[in-house]
Design an enzyme around this catalytic site. Structure first.
Site, PDB file in Angstrom:
ATOM      1  N   CYS A 235     -12.117   4.282   1.687  1.00 36.04           N
ATOM      2  CA  CYS A 235     -13.251   4.228   2.621  1.00 36.04           C
ATOM      3  C   CYS A 235     -12.859   4.728   4.006  1.00 36.04           C
ATOM      4  CB  CYS A 235     -13.779   2.795   2.693  1.00 36.04           C
ATOM      5  SG  CYS A 235     -15.079   2.611   3.905  1.00 36.04           S
TER       6      CYS A 235
ATOM      7  N   GLU B 250       0.877  -1.179   0.000  1.00 31.83           N
ATOM      8  CA  GLU B 250       0.000   0.000   0.000  1.00 31.83           C
ATOM      9  C   GLU B 250       0.910   1.224   0.000  1.00 31.83           C
ATOM     10  OE1 GLU B 250      -3.362   0.945  -0.118  1.00 31.83           O
ATOM     11  OE2 GLU B 250      -2.403   2.912  -0.017  1.00 31.83           O
TER      12      GLU B 250
ATOM     13  N   HIS C 168     -44.684  -0.520  16.321  1.00 34.40           N
ATOM     14  CA  HIS C 168     -45.357   0.779  16.420  1.00 34.40           C
ATOM     15  C   HIS C 168     -44.882   1.551  17.644  1.00 34.40           C
ATOM     16  CE1 HIS C 168     -48.514   3.614  15.513  1.00 34.40           C
ATOM     17  NE2 HIS C 168     -48.866   3.601  16.785  1.00 34.40           N
TER      18      HIS C 168
ATOM     19  N   ILE D  48     -21.284  11.566  -4.010  1.00 33.39           N
ATOM     20  CA  ILE D  48     -20.389  12.457  -3.263  1.00 33.39           C
ATOM     21  C   ILE D  48     -20.933  13.881  -3.248  1.00 33.39           C
ATOM     22  CG2 ILE D  48     -18.058  13.445  -3.227  1.00 33.39           C
ATOM     23  CD1 ILE D  48     -17.012  10.721  -4.201  1.00 33.39           C
TER      24      ILE D  48
ATOM     25  N   ARG E  98     -25.818  18.522 -14.242  1.00 33.74           N
ATOM     26  CA  ARG E  98     -26.257  18.613 -15.644  1.00 33.74           C
ATOM     27  C   ARG E  98     -27.556  17.860 -15.936  1.00 33.74           C
ATOM     28  NH1 ARG E  98     -21.123  15.256 -18.256  1.00 33.74           N
ATOM     29  NH2 ARG E  98     -21.626  13.258 -17.292  1.00 33.74           N
TER      30      ARG E  98
ATOM     31  N   GLY F 295     -17.221  12.287 -10.311  1.00 37.13           N
ATOM     32  CA  GLY F 295     -16.959  10.880 -10.579  1.00 37.13           C
ATOM     33  C   GLY F 295     -15.547  10.449 -10.221  1.00 37.13           C
TER      34      GLY F 295
HETATM   35  P1  NDP Z   1     -20.948   9.398  -9.430  1.00 39.93           P
HETATM   36  O1  NDP Z   1     -20.566   8.608 -10.599  1.00 39.93           O
HETATM   37  O2  NDP Z   1     -21.938   8.864  -8.465  1.00 39.93           O
HETATM   38  O3  NDP Z   1     -21.459  10.836  -9.884  1.00 39.93           O
HETATM   39  C1  NDP Z   1     -20.698  11.639 -10.735  1.00 39.93           C
HETATM   40  C2  NDP Z   1     -21.445  12.932 -10.971  1.00 39.93           C
HETATM   41  O4  NDP Z   1     -20.630  13.822 -11.710  1.00 39.93           O
HETATM   42  C3  NDP Z   1     -22.727  12.751 -11.749  1.00 39.93           C
HETATM   43  O5  NDP Z   1     -23.693  13.645 -11.266  1.00 39.93           O
HETATM   44  C4  NDP Z   1     -22.297  13.123 -13.162  1.00 39.93           C
HETATM   45  O6  NDP Z   1     -23.338  13.638 -13.942  1.00 39.93           O
HETATM   46  C5  NDP Z   1     -21.319  14.236 -12.878  1.00 39.93           C
HETATM   47  N1  NDP Z   1     -20.350  14.457 -13.929  1.00 39.93           N
HETATM   48  C6  NDP Z   1     -19.448  13.587 -14.449  1.00 39.93           C
HETATM   49  N2  NDP Z   1     -18.699  14.169 -15.390  1.00 39.93           N
HETATM   50  C7  NDP Z   1     -19.131  15.439 -15.493  1.00 39.93           C
HETATM   51  C8  NDP Z   1     -18.769  16.542 -16.297  1.00 39.93           C
HETATM   52  N3  NDP Z   1     -17.799  16.447 -17.192  1.00 39.93           N
HETATM   53  N4  NDP Z   1     -19.450  17.703 -16.147  1.00 39.93           N
HETATM   54  C9  NDP Z   1     -20.445  17.797 -15.236  1.00 39.93           C
HETATM   55  N5  NDP Z   1     -20.835  16.791 -14.442  1.00 39.93           N
HETATM   56  C10 NDP Z   1     -20.185  15.630 -14.563  1.00 39.93           C
HETATM   57  O7  NDP Z   1     -19.560   9.742  -8.740  1.00 39.93           O
HETATM   58  P2  NDP Z   1     -19.141  10.173  -7.292  1.00 39.93           P
HETATM   59  O8  NDP Z   1     -17.810  10.782  -7.479  1.00 39.93           O
HETATM   60  O9  NDP Z   1     -20.197  10.949  -6.591  1.00 39.93           O
HETATM   61  O10 NDP Z   1     -18.985   8.793  -6.544  1.00 39.93           O
HETATM   62  C11 NDP Z   1     -18.202   7.746  -7.126  1.00 39.93           C
HETATM   63  C12 NDP Z   1     -18.686   6.423  -6.675  1.00 39.93           C
HETATM   64  O11 NDP Z   1     -18.246   6.179  -5.359  1.00 39.93           O
HETATM   65  C13 NDP Z   1     -20.206   6.288  -6.609  1.00 39.93           C
HETATM   66  O12 NDP Z   1     -20.775   5.962  -7.838  1.00 39.93           O
HETATM   67  C14 NDP Z   1     -20.367   5.204  -5.592  1.00 39.93           C
HETATM   68  O13 NDP Z   1     -20.253   3.963  -6.236  1.00 39.93           O
HETATM   69  C15 NDP Z   1     -19.199   5.422  -4.659  1.00 39.93           C
HETATM   70  N6  NDP Z   1     -19.641   6.172  -3.455  1.00 39.93           N
HETATM   71  C16 NDP Z   1     -20.502   5.573  -2.591  1.00 39.93           C
HETATM   72  C17 NDP Z   1     -20.934   6.227  -1.477  1.00 39.93           C
HETATM   73  C18 NDP Z   1     -21.900   5.551  -0.558  1.00 39.93           C
HETATM   74  O14 NDP Z   1     -21.966   4.332  -0.592  1.00 39.93           O
HETATM   75  N7  NDP Z   1     -22.663   6.266   0.229  1.00 39.93           N
HETATM   76  C19 NDP Z   1     -20.516   7.578  -1.161  1.00 39.93           C
HETATM   77  C20 NDP Z   1     -19.614   8.138  -2.140  1.00 39.93           C
HETATM   78  C21 NDP Z   1     -19.202   7.446  -3.241  1.00 39.93           C
HETATM   79  P3  NDP Z   1     -24.283  12.664 -14.832  1.00 39.93           P
HETATM   80  O15 NDP Z   1     -25.209  11.994 -13.893  1.00 39.93           O
HETATM   81  O16 NDP Z   1     -24.913  13.614 -15.757  1.00 39.93           O
HETATM   82  O17 NDP Z   1     -23.348  11.711 -15.507  1.00 39.93           O
END
Ligand code: NDP
Length: 455
Positions: free
Chosen positions: A40, A32, A431, A175, A195, A258
């Site tokens: 996490c 690591e 309840h 996030i 978006r 993302g």
């Molecule tokens: P997500 O994939 O969930 O969301 C990414 C967001 O960014 C979407 O709203 C997407 O829009 C937007 N986006 C991507 N590219 C662009 C761009 N070029 N311009 C504007 N908007 C953009 O990613 P996260 O980073 O939030 O989380 C990553 C992953 O981590 C999650 O999918 C999940 O699996 C995990 N996670 C889990 C958690 C939990 O269990 N509670 C907490 C945090 C993360 P669009 O929808 O239009 O593509």
């Protein structure tokens, strides 16, 4: 060979795989390069949830007035919260290391890269292993817009020296919506720029609508159907241009757009491990890559990017390779939570996914939870069941509201067991709880998916 198994990456999945393999008698090494426990424990689920809880305390202090308390809420001390969080995360780091040590694994605080299919360079040392597991996870990705480097990403949020007073969060995935809730609850003016017309693309439509309402009710300023265009510095602050030339002056822009699998500069191409266009390692049902003795688990494979899923895969892989118990982990009915305020718990198919397969009965309940009848806070709970009309099997259970993740974990067992709506109906409620609503939904809200089924 130096090891029977070498695991690259000391996150949740890699650590579980290493420990279990060692317990089965394998000689195991783990490398690591950053922090034990991975995303996490260090810059994800765990510290995030502590920050969510910090935000909730503030709102509870306000709620208490409705119950007769006079609580004077002082200012929030961000530095104190971050210091307390750091202490807890350091403790967990130590536990992860000790778990590996105690299991007899050899620990390398170093980066590992491939030399050939059985040889790694681990911090300058040549290490050979019979089998290798890639468990390197992912990292936040910035969109390709001018000034993207002027923004923070989720890793940074946990170490901000001061809490931003005004912040623009770009994106509406897990996030983005979680941090919108955190920063608003801790006192910031929060703008959420996304978006899609609604947040959380891919989630059930009722959850998405309910969350947009809840975010607005909390005070988050929503900017739907807007893409980010550029970010510029203005002294210590930032100007975000978005949605066709609109501008927003803020302290901080946070790009929550993302995550990307961590596969760069590992020498994967040298050993013939294939990755897809997003850089995710391609695996088969046995978690095997295109190279026979190299496996991959968790976020680096970009399927279900959730810690418990990576842990389950790590465990199953160790059992399969060294425990004479070949098994795999189902991708179905994996429950998930979004720690928005209030949170979401969800398991199984969305109404839209289920309706695409055939007719479904949909049950929806929306109500003000008991606490808020007195607190006066504008906070609703929404619960939903999606039921296959032919078999009456519950295909999806979704909730937005306080304790949703705690509650949906239990429902996930029922769905994994194949429970029907009849099974839910003959279960006696507790309840007064919100949870009892899930076993007392008698009147169908609507039918969906009929047109599709008739095709
Ligand atoms: P997500 O994939 O969930 O969301 C990414 C967001 O960014 C979407 O709203 C997407 O829009 C937007 N986006 C991507 N590219 C662009 C761009 N070029 N311009 C504007 N908007 C953009 O990613 P996260 O980073 O939030 O989380 C990553 C992953 O981590 C999650 O999918 C999940 O699996 C995990 N996670 C889990 C958690 C939990 O269990 N509670 C907490 C945090 C993360 P669009 O929808 O239009 O593509």
């Amino acid at each position: 060979m130096d090891f029977d198994l070498f695991v690259i990456g000391g996150g949740s999945g890699g650590v579980r795989c290493a420990r279990i393999a060692s317990g089965h008698g394998a000689r195991v090494g783990v490398a690591e390069e950053r922090f034990w426990g991975g995303t996490c424990v260090n810059v994800g689920c765990v510290p995030k949830k502590l920050l969510v809880q910090a935000g909730e305390y503030g709102a509870w202090a306000d709620d208490a007035a409705g119950f007769g308390w006079s609580i004077k809420k002082g200012p929030h001390d961000w530095g104190k919260l971050i210091a307390a969080k750091d202490k807890e995360i350091n403790r967990l780091n130590g536990i992860y290391r000790r778990l590996l040590d105690g299991a007899g694994c050899k620990i390398f605080d170093a980066r590992a890269t491939f030399i050939d299919a059985h040889t790694l360079d681990v911090g300058g040392q040549r290490i050979t292993a019979e089998k290798i597991v890639i468990a390197t996870g992912g990292h936040p990705e910035r969109p390709n817009i001018p000034g993207a480097d002027l923004a923070i990403i989720s890793d940074d949020t946990f170490y901000l020296p001061v809490m931003p007073k005004k912040i623009a969060i770009v994106g509406s995935g897990f996030i983005a919506v979680e941090f919108a809730g955190i920063f608003q609850a801790l006192g910031a003016e929060v703008h959420l720029i996304y978006r899609q017309p609604l947040p959380l693309r891919g989630f059930d439509q009722d959850l998405r609508e309910g969350l947009a309402e809840a975010l607005a009710a909390q005070g988050v300023i929503l900017h739907p159907s807007c893409s980010p265009e550029k970010i510029e510095a203005a002294g210590a602050g930032r100007v975000l241009t978005y949605g066709g030339g609109q501008t927003l002056d803020v302290d901080t822009v946070f790009l929550a757009t993302g995550r990307r699998p961590m596969t760069e500069k590992m020498g994967l191409e040298k050993v013939g491990v294939a990755v897809d266009k997003n850089g995710a390692v391609i695996i088969d049902a046995k978690l095997q890559t295109s190279q026979a003795d190299i496996y991959a688990i968790g976020d680096v494979t970009n399927r279900i990017n959730l810690t418990p899923f990576a842990i389950a895969e790590g465990h199953a892989l160790a059992d399969s390779l060294f425990g004479k118990n070949p098994r795999s982990v189902s991708l179905e009915n994996v429950a998930a939570a979004v720690f928005s305020t209030p949170p979401i718990g969800t398991v199984g198919l969305t109404e839209e996914e289920a309706a695409a397969k055939g007719p479904v009965d949909v049950y929806v309940a929306k109500f003000t939870p008991m606490r808020h009848t007195l607190s006066g806070r504008a906070r609703k709970t929404m619960m939903k069941l999606v039921v296959d009309q032919a078999t009456q099997k519950v295909l999806g259970a979704h909730m937005l509201g306080e304790d949703a993740p705690e509650l949906v974990q239990g429902l996930a067992i029922a769905l994994v067991m194949g429970a029907t709506k009849g099974d839910f109906d003959r279960t006696i409620g507790i309840h007064p709880t919100a949870a009892e609503e899930f076993v007392t939904m008698r009147t169908r809200t609507r039918v969906a998916g009929v047109a599709k089924a008739a095709e």
